[in-house]
Design an enzyme around this catalytic site. Structure first.
Site, short mmCIF file in Angstrom:
data_model
loop_
_atom_site.label_atom_id
_atom_site.label_comp_id
_atom_site.label_asym_id
_atom_site.label_seq_id
_atom_site.Cartn_x
_atom_site.Cartn_y
_atom_site.Cartn_z
N PRO A 1 52.88 20.42 22.99
CA PRO A 1 54.09 19.62 23.18
C PRO A 1 54.91 20.08 24.37
CG PRO A 1 54.43 21.24 21.47
CD PRO A 1 52.98 21.37 21.88
N GLY A 2 55.48 19.15 25.06
CA GLY A 2 56.44 19.44 26.12
C GLY A 2 57.75 18.76 25.76
N ARG B 1 63.12 9.61 35.76
CA ARG B 1 62.37 8.97 34.67
C ARG B 1 62.69 7.49 34.49
NH1 ARG B 1 62.98 10.04 29.80
NH2 ARG B 1 60.82 9.65 29.16
N TYR C 1 59.31 5.54 35.22
CA TYR C 1 58.60 5.18 34.00
C TYR C 1 59.27 4.05 33.21
CZ TYR C 1 56.19 9.66 34.63
OH TYR C 1 55.47 10.72 35.12
N CYS D 1 69.80 6.03 48.62
CA CYS D 1 69.57 4.80 49.38
C CYS D 1 68.28 4.11 48.89
CB CYS D 1 69.49 5.11 50.87
SG CYS D 1 69.51 3.64 51.91
N TYR E 1 60.96 16.62 31.88
CA TYR E 1 60.57 15.77 33.01
C TYR E 1 61.79 15.22 33.74
CZ TYR E 1 56.21 16.21 30.54
OH TYR E 1 55.11 16.74 29.91
#
Length: 401
Positions: free
Chosen positions: A260-261, A298, A302, A328, A356
């Site tokens: 797990p992270g 993220r 994602y 920008c 992340y």
């Protein structure tokens, strides 16, 4: 960490600012160990790519966690943080053979995910056991970008190539000590996880030298109030039953490993940023903050949802804002969010910022990366200084034309 505590940390350390609750990391680790307590030998290897701060690593090392590394640099970070090499697993993808040999020379555990590296390593180092990462051909994960166990994924050796793997092992005399998979992130569908596990156990029984089965991770955490998450306790029952039965049939007790992270560190992190400007347009009111995709990418990369609150005015009458950055590019943290009335100078909190987030930060637009603070047992510690102009320039070489 309550709002006033967070605001006091911004006053002390400035903004933008990452803050990590080490006690939350500990509780997530313990929850996971308890969920799989029905298995005799369980090991957690923290996926350090999610957050590589040395102090996060030290907290997990104290809990007897191992680590999962995807680069030689991550391996060296773990060694620097005090991990025994026996607790460091190296599972690269697409790296040079020279890097794999360097990891071997450091003495860490190695998992290989392509036939070329497997055969070459077996010929050169037949007495150094390695694990194999398999692709179970199972689609799992929150979306296509974070699903990595399907048939067209670049990760792992296809389950359809098991006979070729066995030929390589026979030809080289190497030892396969484990089987590994990782199907994706944000998996809330337990059936997909169980299906992939059955595929991997079917691979494991083709070898008589297996010591561990590594199921990767991908457990979903809640990103907003009322959000769903992986039912870890139910998964522990399902996987524990099948894994224990497999060990009995295999003839020895194997170790069940998870990597797990996000599950360990995501909810522990908060990202605090100050509102620079309120900008009204015909259709949208923008709250522009002193940050951007250079600090937390993220949502842009994602399409990830990050819950946002106005901790300077949490009880204020709600109005709709799109929270955007100062880069920008189109860097929207959250579109059309209901927040307590926002004014310039307010501090917004982006939740679930432990995984992340900083680890994917950059100096895009020549912006400085922010400071990081850890709170442990009520005490706050600066664990990374805010960058300065010297950091932007330090590796550049000025040529006298």
């Amino acid at each position: 960490m309550e709002n006033q505590h967070l605001l006091s940390l911004v006053e002390k350390y400035g903004a933008p600012l990452y803050i990590y609750d080490a006690n939350k990391i500990e509780s997530q680790y313990n929850r996971m160990m308890n969920a799989f307590s029905g298995v005799k030998n369980v090991k957690i290897n923290y996926a350090i790519k999610s957050n590589t701060n040395i102090n996060v690593l030290k907290i997990l090392n104290r809990l007897n966690s191992g680590t999962d590394c995807v680069s030689i640099q991550e391996v060296k970070l773990c060694i620097h943080a005090g991990f025994d090499v026996k607790n460091i697993s190296y599972t690269p993808n697409g790296v040079s053979y020279e890097e794999i040999v360097e990891a071997k020379n450091l003495g860490v555990k190695i998992t290989l995910d392509n036939l070329y590296s497997l055969e070459k390593f077996g010929k050169d180092f037949p007495n150094y056991p390695v694990a194999i990462r398999m692709n179970p051909h199972v689609m799992a994960g929150g979306n296509a970008k974070i699903s990595v166990g399907h048939i067209d994924s670049k990760f792992g050796i296809s389950v359809s190539q098991i006979d070729t793997i066995l030929e390589v092992v026979s030809r080289t005399g190497m030892t396969i000590n484990g089987v590994h998979m990782h199907t994706g992130s944000d998996i809330s569908n337990l059936e997909a996880f169980v299906e992939a596990t059955e595929v991997l156990l079917g691979i494991a029984k083709r070898f008589d030298t297996i010591e561990f089965v590594d199921l990767g991770s991908g457990f979903k955490v809640p990103y907003k109030p009322g959000d769903n998450e992986t039912d870890l306790e139910q998964l522990g029952v399902l996987l524990g039953t099948s894994f224990n039965a497999f060990c009995e049939a295999y003839g020895k007790e194997l170790t069940l490993i998870f990597e797990p992270g996000k599950f360990l560190v995501s909810e522990a992190g908060k990202f605090l940023a100050t509102v620079n400007v309120i900008k009204e347009t015909p259709n949208i009111t923008f709250a522009g903050i002193d940050s951007g995709l250079n600090h937390l990418i993220r949502p842009m990369m994602y399409d990830a949802y990050q819950h946002i609150t106005n901790i300077s005015n949490p009880e204020g009458e709600e109005e709709e804002y799109s929270v955007v950055g100062y880069i920008c590019e189109t860097d929207t943290f959250g579109a059309k969010r209901n927040l307590g009335k926002v004014t310039e100078g307010d501090v917004l909190c982006i939740h679930n910022a432990g995984a992340y987030c900083f680890s994917m930060a950059s100096n895009y637009n020549s912006r400085f990366r922010p400071a990081e603070v850890m709170v442990y047992n009520g005490q706050d510690y600066l664990i990374r200084q805010r960058e300065t102009m010297e950091d932007i320039l330090k590796n550049q070489i000025e040529v006298a034309f």
